[in-house]
Design a protein around this motif. Structure first.
Motif, mmCIF file in Angstrom:
data_model
loop_
_atom_site.group_PDB
_atom_site.id
_atom_site.type_symbol
_atom_site.label_atom_id
_atom_site.label_comp_id
_atom_site.label_asym_id
_atom_site.label_seq_id
_atom_site.Cartn_x
_atom_site.Cartn_y
_atom_site.Cartn_z
ATOM 1 N N LYS A 78 0.849 -1.198 0.000
ATOM 2 C CA LYS A 78 0.000 0.000 0.000
ATOM 3 C C LYS A 78 0.889 1.254 0.000
ATOM 4 N N MET A 79 1.915 1.248 0.852
ATOM 5 C CA MET A 79 2.814 2.401 0.928
ATOM 6 C C MET A 79 3.632 2.527 -0.362
ATOM 7 N N PHE A 80 4.042 1.383 -0.903
ATOM 8 C CA PHE A 80 4.807 1.398 -2.147
ATOM 9 C C PHE A 80 3.966 1.998 -3.273
ATOM 10 N N LEU A 81 2.712 1.571 -3.383
ATOM 11 C CA LEU A 81 1.834 2.069 -4.442
ATOM 12 C C LEU A 81 1.624 3.575 -4.321
ATOM 13 N N TYR A 82 1.401 4.047 -3.097
ATOM 14 C CA TYR A 82 1.208 5.484 -2.891
ATOM 15 C C TYR A 82 2.446 6.255 -3.370
ATOM 16 N N ALA A 83 3.633 5.824 -2.923
ATOM 17 C CA ALA A 83 4.867 6.516 -3.289
ATOM 18 C C ALA A 83 5.136 6.403 -4.783
ATOM 19 N N ASP A 123 3.625 12.301 11.235
ATOM 20 C CA ASP A 123 2.305 11.916 10.736
ATOM 21 C C ASP A 123 1.395 13.108 10.497
ATOM 22 N N GLN A 124 1.484 14.113 11.359
ATOM 23 C CA GLN A 124 0.616 15.284 11.266
ATOM 24 C C GLN A 124 -0.847 14.869 11.207
ATOM 25 N N GLY A 125 -1.139 13.782 11.960
ATOM 26 C CA GLY A 125 -2.526 13.369 12.097
ATOM 27 C C GLY A 125 -3.075 12.590 10.922
ATOM 28 N N GLN A 126 -2.234 12.249 9.956
ATOM 29 C CA GLN A 126 -2.775 11.518 8.809
ATOM 30 C C GLN A 126 -1.815 10.435 8.386
ATOM 31 N N ASP A 127 -2.354 9.432 7.739
ATOM 32 C CA ASP A 127 -1.554 8.332 7.223
ATOM 33 C C ASP A 127 -0.745 8.830 6.039
ATOM 34 N N VAL A 128 0.539 8.460 5.967
ATOM 35 C CA VAL A 128 1.353 8.927 4.856
ATOM 36 C C VAL A 128 1.048 8.168 3.582
ATOM 37 N N ALA A 129 0.260 7.124 3.671
ATOM 38 C CA ALA A 129 -0.053 6.355 2.466
ATOM 39 C C ALA A 129 -1.548 6.134 2.338
ATOM 40 N N PRO A 130 -2.306 7.211 2.003
ATOM 41 C CA PRO A 130 -3.763 7.067 1.923
ATOM 42 C C PRO A 130 -4.176 6.223 0.741
ATOM 43 N N GLY A 131 -5.440 5.839 0.738
ATOM 44 C CA GLY A 131 -5.964 5.101 -0.399
ATOM 45 C C GLY A 131 -6.042 3.624 -0.118
ATOM 46 N N PRO A 132 -6.674 2.874 -1.007
ATOM 47 C CA PRO A 132 -6.882 1.449 -0.796
ATOM 48 C C PRO A 132 -5.593 0.663 -0.895
ATOM 49 N N ALA A 133 -5.522 -0.428 -0.178
ATOM 50 C CA ALA A 133 -4.346 -1.291 -0.257
ATOM 51 C C ALA A 133 -4.374 -2.078 -1.551
ATOM 52 N N PRO A 134 -3.212 -2.253 -2.183
ATOM 53 C CA PRO A 134 -3.194 -3.042 -3.409
ATOM 54 C C PRO A 134 -3.419 -4.514 -3.147
ATOM 55 N N ILE A 176 -2.340 -8.577 -1.671
ATOM 56 C CA ILE A 176 -1.343 -9.579 -1.959
ATOM 57 C C ILE A 176 -1.319 -9.886 -3.454
ATOM 58 N N GLY A 177 -0.123 -10.091 -3.962
ATOM 59 C CA GLY A 177 0.015 -10.410 -5.374
ATOM 60 C C GLY A 177 0.047 -9.175 -6.250
ATOM 61 N N PHE A 178 -0.070 -7.992 -5.655
ATOM 62 C CA PHE A 178 -0.066 -6.747 -6.414
ATOM 63 C C PHE A 178 1.329 -6.406 -6.928
ATOM 64 N N THR A 179 1.393 -5.898 -8.151
ATOM 65 C CA THR A 179 2.611 -5.269 -8.638
ATOM 66 C C THR A 179 2.223 -3.918 -9.179
ATOM 67 N N PRO A 180 2.964 -2.855 -8.812
ATOM 68 C CA PRO A 180 2.521 -1.495 -9.103
ATOM 69 C C PRO A 180 2.509 -1.192 -10.590
ATOM 70 N N GLY A 181 1.489 -0.494 -11.009
ATOM 71 C CA GLY A 181 1.402 -0.063 -12.398
ATOM 72 C C GLY A 181 1.478 1.448 -12.459
ATOM 73 N N PRO A 182 1.221 2.051 -13.617
ATOM 74 C CA PRO A 182 1.288 3.500 -13.752
ATOM 75 C C PRO A 182 0.267 4.194 -12.873
ATOM 76 N N ALA A 183 0.549 5.456 -12.552
ATOM 77 C CA ALA A 183 -0.358 6.206 -11.695
ATOM 78 C C ALA A 183 -1.674 6.481 -12.399
ATOM 79 N N SER A 184 -1.666 6.536 -13.716
ATOM 80 C CA SER A 184 -2.898 6.809 -14.440
ATOM 81 C C SER A 184 -2.855 6.100 -15.787
ATOM 82 N N GLY A 185 -3.992 6.140 -16.480
ATOM 83 C CA GLY A 185 -4.041 5.538 -17.801
ATOM 84 C C GLY A 185 -4.674 4.165 -17.749
ATOM 85 N N PRO A 186 -5.099 3.642 -18.898
ATOM 86 C CA PRO A 186 -5.787 2.348 -18.942
ATOM 87 C C PRO A 186 -4.842 1.208 -18.624
#
Length: 295
Positions: A89-94, A193-204, A206-216
């Motif tokens: 999840k953190m990897f995908l956010y970054a 933290d400043q009161g927030q998670d540094v990696a917001p958004g849904p978790a990718p 197990i088995g996830f491999t990161p793809g582009p930030a946008s696009g089909p």
């Protein structure tokens, strides 16, 4: 109690544990477990180190009692899924921030913390080759972007050339080095933290491999010099119709049943993050294994 010098390589894992004390006690527990196991290998004989490690063991025992109703603590396979989900999840956010050209403290912190949590996965057994490559890339990216911002250069977004032996030369195996500066401070201390998670958004999941930030989904595979990154991480899973029909002659080994159970646990963990695609993919893997005897 101050960390003895011989145990310095575990300092960032312990700091990550402290940062997650309230946000995610499971992450805190396994970070400390990794730190304790690694510390025992580093130096368990000198009085100072032994005293520190005994205190750390006591802290782990206390946490284990407090979390005795948590499946992620009582069942290793669930704990493994929890930590892997969190790290990816953190990897995908970054990775998404990086590919979009948004360079800031939290994205560097997310890359680096993801690499630390991939270290932590070793408490469950050997890391997969995929996670080894994700760890290397995340740690290298954190170093590269940190050094660019520190020197006033503009980082190049996305996967760029990385030499085989280039990972984190300034930070080294211990992570961010003491005395390294990022806008006047050690980077490992500046990401609050400043009161927030540094990696917001849904978790990718197990088995996830990161793809582009946008696009089909579905463009050609990208690779970070041997790191295969199939785009379209949330592409639809295989449909049941694509699976071979069950065969009465399939002989499953105990290891096959264990793997199938793992996939089911991973699916359950992904559903906790409302990640339906990953849950379906893992259930399909379990079904395929049980019906064909092959992954």
């Amino acid at each position: 109690m101050a960390l003895p010098a011989p145990l310095r390589p575990i300092q960032h894992h312990l700091r990550t544990a402290q940062e997650h004390e309230k946000r995610d006690p499971v992450v805190a527990y396994y970070c400390r477990l990794y730190a304790m196991q690694t510390g025992m290998k580093l130096d368990s004989k000198t009085p100072e180190c032994r005293k520190f490690l005994v205190k750390l063991m006591d802290q782990l025992e206390t946490m284990k009692k407090e979390l005795n109703d948590n499946d992620s603590i009582t069942q290793e396979v669930v704990g493994n899924a929890h930590i892997e989900n969190y790290a990816l999840k953190m990897f995908l956010y970054a990775d998404n921030e990086d590919r979009s050209g948004r360079f800031h403290k939290n994205m560097i912190k997310s890359f680096y913390t993801a690499s630390l949590l991939l270290d932590v996965l070793s408490v469950f057994g050997e890391l997969s080759e995929e996670n080894i490559q994700h760890r290397k890339y995340a740690r290298w990216k954190a170093t590269y972007i940190h050094n660019c911002l520190k020197s006033g250069e503009a980082p190049q977004p996305g996967p760029i050339g990385m030499d085989e032996d280039e990972e984190a030369d300034e930070f080294g195996a211990d992570g961010f080095s003491h005395g390294a500066s990022f806008r006047g401070a050690d980077p490992s201390h500046t990401f609050q933290d400043q009161g927030q998670d540094v990696a917001p958004g849904p978790a990718p999941g197990i088995g996830f491999t990161p793809g582009p930030a946008s696009g089909p989904s579905g463009p050609p595979t990208t690779n970070y010099n041997n790191i295969q990154v199939p785009p379209g991480a949330h592409a639809p899973a295989n449909t049941p119709a694509e699976l071979p029909p069950p065969s009465g002659g399939v002989h499953l080994s105990p290891e096959d049943f264990t793997k199938a159970q793992k996939y089911c646990k991973y699916a359950g963990s992904a559903l906790q993050y409302e990640d339906v695609s990953t849950a379906v993919q893992n259930l399909q893997k379990a079904l395929k294994l049980l019906t064909t005897g092959k992954e």
